[in-house]
Design a protein around this motif. Structure first.
Motif, short mmCIF file in Angstrom:
data_model
loop_
_atom_site.label_atom_id
_atom_site.label_comp_id
_atom_site.label_asym_id
_atom_site.label_seq_id
_atom_site.Cartn_x
_atom_site.Cartn_y
_atom_site.Cartn_z
N GLU A 109 0.82 -1.20 0.00
CA GLU A 109 0.00 0.00 0.00
C GLU A 109 0.86 1.26 0.00
O GLU A 109 0.52 2.25 -0.65
N GLN A 110 1.96 1.21 0.72
CA GLN A 110 2.85 2.37 0.74
C GLN A 110 3.45 2.62 -0.63
O GLN A 110 3.56 3.78 -1.06
N ALA A 111 3.80 1.57 -1.35
CA ALA A 111 4.34 1.72 -2.70
C ALA A 111 3.28 2.30 -3.64
O ALA A 111 3.58 3.15 -4.49
N GLN A 112 2.04 1.86 -3.47
CA GLN A 112 0.96 2.39 -4.30
C GLN A 112 0.73 3.87 -4.02
O GLN A 112 0.52 4.67 -4.95
N LEU A 113 0.78 4.25 -2.75
CA LEU A 113 0.61 5.66 -2.40
C LEU A 113 1.73 6.52 -2.97
O LEU A 113 1.49 7.64 -3.46
N MET A 114 2.94 6.02 -2.94
CA MET A 114 4.07 6.76 -3.50
C MET A 114 3.91 6.92 -5.01
O MET A 114 4.21 7.98 -5.57
N ASN A 115 3.42 5.87 -5.66
CA ASN A 115 3.21 5.94 -7.10
C ASN A 115 2.14 6.98 -7.46
O ASN A 115 2.29 7.76 -8.40
N ILE A 116 1.05 6.97 -6.68
CA ILE A 116 -0.01 7.95 -6.91
C ILE A 116 0.50 9.37 -6.68
O ILE A 116 0.19 10.29 -7.44
N GLN A 117 1.31 9.55 -5.63
CA GLN A 117 1.83 10.88 -5.35
C GLN A 117 2.74 11.37 -6.47
O GLN A 117 2.71 12.55 -6.83
N GLU A 137 -8.82 11.77 -5.72
CA GLU A 137 -9.80 11.09 -4.88
C GLU A 137 -9.33 9.70 -4.49
O GLU A 137 -9.48 9.26 -3.34
N GLN A 138 -8.72 8.99 -5.42
CA GLN A 138 -8.19 7.66 -5.13
C GLN A 138 -7.08 7.74 -4.09
O GLN A 138 -7.00 6.90 -3.18
N GLY A 139 -6.23 8.74 -4.23
CA GLY A 139 -5.14 8.90 -3.27
C GLY A 139 -5.64 9.21 -1.88
O GLY A 139 -5.12 8.68 -0.88
N ARG A 140 -6.67 10.08 -1.77
CA ARG A 140 -7.22 10.40 -0.46
C ARG A 140 -7.84 9.16 0.20
O ARG A 140 -7.64 8.91 1.39
N ALA A 141 -8.61 8.39 -0.59
CA ALA A 141 -9.25 7.20 -0.04
C ALA A 141 -8.22 6.18 0.42
O ALA A 141 -8.33 5.59 1.51
N SER A 184 -7.41 4.87 4.30
CA SER A 184 -7.41 3.45 4.63
C SER A 184 -6.07 3.04 5.24
O SER A 184 -6.03 2.28 6.22
N TYR A 185 -4.98 3.55 4.67
CA TYR A 185 -3.65 3.21 5.17
C TYR A 185 -3.46 3.73 6.60
O TYR A 185 -2.95 3.01 7.47
#
Length: 225
Positions: free
Chosen positions: A43-51, A85-89, A93-94
């Motif tokens: 999840e952290q890797a996904q958040l970094m990618n989105i950012q 919106e995806q990043g906020r959600a 959750s994280y």
């Protein structure tokens, strides 16, 4: 003898089964923690990618994009908003999972601390706040910080600290007794007394056998050096 042997075998079997169950539970707990760590890393890797993608959108020259192709610019801007919106959600959750994980760790530490305290109270007569204070002082004297000692919840480690505290107390008492022995005036010999007077070590040994207390033990150790 046969009955005693049977009881010993039954006790050994019970302890072996209990140990096997504890190991099984520990292995399951470690596997669960490993899985959670993998999920958090994912999840952290996904958040970094989105950012990183959001940063690219933020750097875009939207006026120039609309002038070149308004339809494409509108599509990209809609994609940007959707990604936000995806990043906020995902971030919410994280953070929720992270807080839950920290709460579970705190509960596990509290349970382990209570179990360790119960073990110490069971194995050490009169164990209480005074012993805990002495254990903390012994730990600090050996270089541990208060933060490190606050994280100790293992009965074995706490027993080692308790023994260290007892040793420090005995050494301190020994130093006091040595000073008293050195400062004490020599006893006068009674008139008519014959024979060789007992040595300090012999006198301290007789006192230890008579009183059987810590002060007498420390006095004997001091006289024997």
């Amino acid at each position: 003898e046969l009955k005693a042997g049977h009881l010993r075998h039954a006790d050994y079997t019970q302890k072996t089964q209990q140990l096997a169950e504890e190991r099984k539970q520990a292995a399951a707990q470690i596997a669960q923690q490993f899985q959670q760590a993998q999920e958090f890393a994912k999840e952290q890797a996904q958040l970094m990618n989105i950012q990183e993608r959001l940063n690219l959108f933020a750097k875009a020259d939207w006026n120039a994009l609309y002038q070149q192709d308004a339809a494409e610019a509108g599509r990209l801007q809609a994609q940007w908003m959707q990604l936000q919106e995806q990043g906020r959600a995902m971030s919410q959750s994280y953070q929720a999972k992270l807080q839950q994980r920290e709460a579970e760790r705190a509960q596990q530490f509290q349970r382990a601390s209570q179990e360790a305290l119960q073990t110490l109270q069971r194995d050490i007569p009169g164990f209480g706040a005074e012993q805990l204070k002495a254990m903390r002082e012994a730990g600090v004297a050996h270089g541990f910080s208060d933060e490190e000692l606050a994280q100790v919840a293992d009965a074995r480690t706490l027993k080692v600290l308790h023994e260290a505290a007892q040793w420090r107390a005995l050494q301190a008492q020994k130093s006091v007794v040595q000073k008293k022995v050195q400062a004490a005036p020599p006893k006068a010999t009674k008139p008519g007394a014959t024979g060789v007077p007992p040595s300090k070590s012999e006198a301290a040994w007789k006192q230890l056998n008579a009183r059987r207390d810590v002060d007498s033990l420390a006095a004997f150790l001091a006289a024997s050096e």
